[in-house]
Design an enzyme around this catalytic site. Structure first.
Site, PDB file in Angstrom:
ATOM      1  N   ASP A 178     -28.707 -14.786  33.075  1.00 30.72           N
ATOM      2  CA  ASP A 178     -29.122 -14.147  34.318  1.00 30.72           C
ATOM      3  C   ASP A 178     -28.889 -15.096  35.499  1.00 30.72           C
ATOM      4  O   ASP A 178     -28.701 -16.305  35.317  1.00 30.72           O
ATOM      5  CB  ASP A 178     -30.615 -13.790  34.200  1.00 30.72           C
ATOM      6  CG  ASP A 178     -31.020 -12.635  35.107  1.00 30.72           C
ATOM      7  OD1 ASP A 178     -30.238 -12.272  35.995  1.00 30.72           O
ATOM      8  OD2 ASP A 178     -32.136 -12.106  34.921  1.00 30.72           O
ATOM      9  N   ASP A 185     -30.278  -3.383  38.314  1.00 30.72           N
ATOM     10  CA  ASP A 185     -31.699  -3.370  37.937  1.00 30.72           C
ATOM     11  C   ASP A 185     -32.270  -1.968  38.075  1.00 30.72           C
ATOM     12  O   ASP A 185     -33.392  -1.703  37.642  1.00 30.72           O
ATOM     13  CB  ASP A 185     -32.488  -4.330  38.829  1.00 30.72           C
ATOM     14  CG  ASP A 185     -32.301  -5.774  38.390  1.00 30.72           C
ATOM     15  OD1 ASP A 185     -31.792  -5.991  37.283  1.00 30.72           O
ATOM     16  OD2 ASP A 185     -32.661  -6.676  39.159  1.00 30.72           O
TER      17      ASP A 185
HETATM   18  C1  DGJ Z   1     -33.525  -9.949  36.813  1.00 33.99           C
HETATM   19  C2  DGJ Z   1     -32.871  -9.042  35.848  1.00 33.99           C
HETATM   20  O1  DGJ Z   1     -31.980  -8.196  36.499  1.00 33.99           O
HETATM   21  C3  DGJ Z   1     -33.924  -8.313  35.042  1.00 33.99           C
HETATM   22  O2  DGJ Z   1     -33.334  -7.422  34.162  1.00 33.99           O
HETATM   23  C4  DGJ Z   1     -34.731  -9.329  34.322  1.00 33.99           C
HETATM   24  O3  DGJ Z   1     -33.928  -9.995  33.396  1.00 33.99           O
HETATM   25  C5  DGJ Z   1     -35.324 -10.309  35.300  1.00 33.99           C
HETATM   26  N1  DGJ Z   1     -34.317 -10.893  36.102  1.00 33.99           N
HETATM   27  C6  DGJ Z   1     -36.079 -11.382  34.584  1.00 33.99           C
HETATM   28  O4  DGJ Z   1     -36.542 -12.368  35.417  1.00 33.99           O
END
Ligand code: DGJ
Length: 703
Positions: free
Chosen positions: A449, A518
């Site tokens: 991430d 997201d």
């Molecule tokens: C941002 C991501 O897009 C989410 O899916 C998740 O993994 C969060 N970070 C976790 O901090």
């Protein structure tokens, strides 16, 4: 042979296309054609050498040069801009020689005064009708040369004065809206200055003459193979030539090219198709699947991810409860997201300290993973290697490892600072830290991430020009990730950057799949998925059923997620028995069609002018089977007649289409619209999944 030299021209050929260039009468390396492959080498015209038109339009300005450097009276967007140590600020590279090896043509150009060598690399990606280009520059002189702009390529779609540009734009939680707009004289710029390729635009384009559609018409399209700052200039000149230049962003960029040193740009790829925007996407999808992805033939599992269920509140018991439910649903990979490592009890602490937290896993993470494996699932884990919280052991020990300007406040983004991956000590730390976890646990999947935009991009201890950071960071990232991949070939990698902040070809060389947004609300997501499909195949597109947009029917949420790599990210301990049953059903249906979604050809079938209606089909390569999805999110004036016309079937093969009567030829199915609206039973927030199956022909049944 993919490269032909003929009558002063170099012609790169792919299966169906050709790209021609040559040195014109004035000695300039000039574009000479790009489109369908022609029968004879003489069919390609010689490179143009325009004359002057009045004192303000000299030849250099309107010669369609392949890679113009800034010099002379040229006021178009150049690909190359330099400064010499003596204060001279231009470069005049002229053709010296060409070499051809295998499928690559290299053209060598030299400046008459300065010992600077520019090489343009062209590779015909024959099976996928793409041309890959790069440029490299070598300083054979005795003084340093400063590079101020160095793009990868300029492309010349021959659309005259009717250019129309297609591109993707959006924002966090709302990525990848497809926009088509006519280009007029002047320059349109798309770019990222965020260090990642960004949620806002993506390094992809398509150009047509305003007359292409999904199924028909000439389209020129391309991508940049880079996962950092980038820039695209779409320029229509004062003489109505259309140029698309793409490469590293020159904003705050500088590269000090020492004597003896070489700098090479990332590759840019582009192609031509007569088969409309759908044809362009399918060509890119095949290329990505066959030549880019680290595991091309992988059949992806059904994932469960616990982030939206538990957030940072990760405990052994709660995760195990989720894992039991996930296994009961038929999930094949259980993943713990953020929140598993030392000190990570909230967003503001722990990032950087990559060790399982003993409070969260008193028996150890390995024992927890064994429990997941005992349920019949593989296990995956989340990392955010590029970030550090000030409240972490790592930052307390190495406050100088983050990007910063010494006199400025270090601004936090999502409570984190940005590690400087251009530094070799940071790279070594990350490799060691992530490697330790992967080497000591049975981990089959990693989500990488990256959750903030850059600020104060300073590198106080930089060995040379600090503005090289923009490029060196990305190479540092590539190095860390490649090293980890090589050490742990059993791991499948996912890239995420707050959803779609890093959707680019560079990422797909590192990661098997991308978390595209997201926003997992099923109705919102349909448009995001369609945008993504312009560039990349569904086998790279992670799609989950979550607890977002629960006003949308449960089946619809599954159907939308089944269009990509299906996962579940909801709090399934709260799902009712009926929901569990429905979910189990759709997961098992997905397992029976996933080879089509992941490996088939995509046909976007949404009819023009019907907002709120989305239809698409994935057909097997041999066209013996397929699956059709249709979704309705809005009932407008067209509602009674929401129809779909199938595409891509073999004309003479007979098929059944689930839910519609008859065994009919491909031609018949493709010519008669299928009713889905009021008369077909699809109302608002209605959705459906239909199988398409070829049937064995019966004797004597031909007309
Ligand atoms: C941002 C991501 O897009 C989410 O899916 C998740 O993994 C969060 N970070 C976790 O901090």
């Amino acid at each position: 042979m993919p490269v032909i030299a003929h009558n002063g021209l170099y012609i790169l050929t792919t299966q169906r296309t050709a790209y021609a260039l040559g040195v014109n009468r004035d000695g300039l390396l000039t574009h000479a054609g790009w489109g369908p492959r022609l029968p004879f080498p003489d069919d390609y015209p010689p490179p143009a050498a325009p004359g002057a038109w009045g004192p303000f339009n000299n030849p250099a300005h309107h010669t369609p040069e392949e890679y113009p450097a800034w010099e002379d009276m040229k006021f178009i967007e150049p690909c190359l801009k330099v400064s010499h140590a003596d204060g001279v600020r231009d470069l005049a590279p002229r053709f010296r020689s060409a070499t051809m090896a295998d499928d690559t043509l290299r053209l060598h150009l030299v400046d008459a005064v300065y010992d600077i060598h520019l090489t343009l690399h062209y590779r015909a990606v024959a099976d996928h009708d793409l041309i890959e280009r790069r440029a490299s520059i070598h300083n054979a002189g005795r003084h340093p040369l400063r590079l101020e702009r160095m793009f990868s390529a300029r492309w010349h779609p021959p659309v005259g004065d009717r250019a129309r540009l297609s591109y993707l734009h959006g924002r966090w939680f709302d990525e990848m809206h497809l926009t088509r707009e006519p280009l007029h004289p002047g320059t349109k710029v798309l770019e990222s200055r965020r260090l990642t390729s960004g949620h806002h635009h993506h390094p992809w384009f398509a150009v047509d003459a305003g007359d292409a559609d999904e199924d028909r018409g000439e389209v020129w399209y391309g991508l940049l193979d880079w996962s950092g700052n980038w820039k695209l200039t779409a320029e229509v000149t004062d003489f109505f030539a259309t140029y698309i230049s793409i490469g590293l962003n020159d904003w705050d960029f500088a590269w000090e090219l020492a004597p003896g040193a070489t700098f090479e740009t990332p590759p840019a790829l582009a192609g031509y198709t007569p088969d409309g925007f759908g044809g362009a996407s399918r060509a890119l999808h095949d290329f990505v699947r066959q030549q880019v992805l680290p595991h091309p033939d992988l059949v992806h599992k059904v994932y469960y991810n616990s982030w939206e269920a538990t957030g940072f509140d990760v405990t052994h018991e709660a995760q195990l409860a989720l894992a039991r439910q996930a296994a009961a649903l038929g999930a094949e990979m259980f993943m713990i997201d953020d929140g598993w490592y030392r000190g990570r009890f909230a967003q503001s602490s722990g990032l950087g300290d990559w060790e399982p937290d003993p409070q969260k896993f008193p028996g150890g993470l390995a024992a927890f993973i064994a429990g997941v494996n005992a349920l019949g699932m593989d296990f995956g884990l989340w990392f955010e290697p590029e970030m550090v919280n000030p409240d972490s052991q790592l930052y307390r020990e190495h406050p100088d490892w983050v990007l910063h300007f010494p006199t400025r406040e270090r601004r936090l983004g999502r409570d984190a600072l940005h590690l400087n991956l251009a530094r070799e000590d940071v790279q070594a730390y990350l490799i060691e830290a992530v490697d330790r976890v992967l080497a000591t646990h049975n981990i089959r999947y990693v989500n990488w991430d990256m959750n903030r935009n850059v600020s104060e991009p300073g590198w106080p201890q930089a060995p040379g020009e600090p503005r090289e950071l923009w490029v060196r960071y990305v190479y540092g990232l590539y190095h860390v990730w490649h090293t980890l991949r090589a050490r742990h070939p059993q791991v499948i990698w996912q890239s995420c950057s707050g959803g779609g902040g890093r959707i680019d070809l560079g990422m797909l060389r590192l990661s098997d799949m991308i978390w595209i947004s997201d926003n997992s609300g099923a109705a919102h997501r349909l448009g995001i998925q369609q945008g993504y499909s312009q560039m990349f195949p569904a086998t790279t597109m992670q799609t989950w059923v979550t607890d977002q947009q629960t006003e949308v029917p449960f089946d619809f949420r599954f159907h939308a997620a089944m269009c990509g790599l299906l996962g579940v990210g909801a709090n399934i301990t709260q799902w009712s028995a009926a929901e569990m049953e429905q979910a189990r059903h759709w997961i098992s249906v997905y397992k029976s069609i996933r080879h089509l979604v992941q490996q088939g050809d995509l046909y976007r079938l949404t009819p023009a002018g019907m907002p709120g209606f989305t239809a698409l089909a994935y057909l097997s390569k041999d066209r013996q089977e397929g699956v059709l999805f249709a979704f309705c999110t809005y009932i407008g004036q067209h509602e009674p007649s929401l129809t779909v016309r199938l595409r891509g079937l073999l004309p003479e093969v007979r098929y059944t289409v689930e839910g519609f009567a008859g065994v009919r030829s491909g031609t018949a199915w493709m010519s008669a619209p299928l009713q889905f609206g009021l008369y077909g039973g699809l109302g608002i927030f209605g959705s459906t999944v239909r199988r398409i199956v070829a049937v064995i022909p019966e004797e004597g049944n031909h007309v």
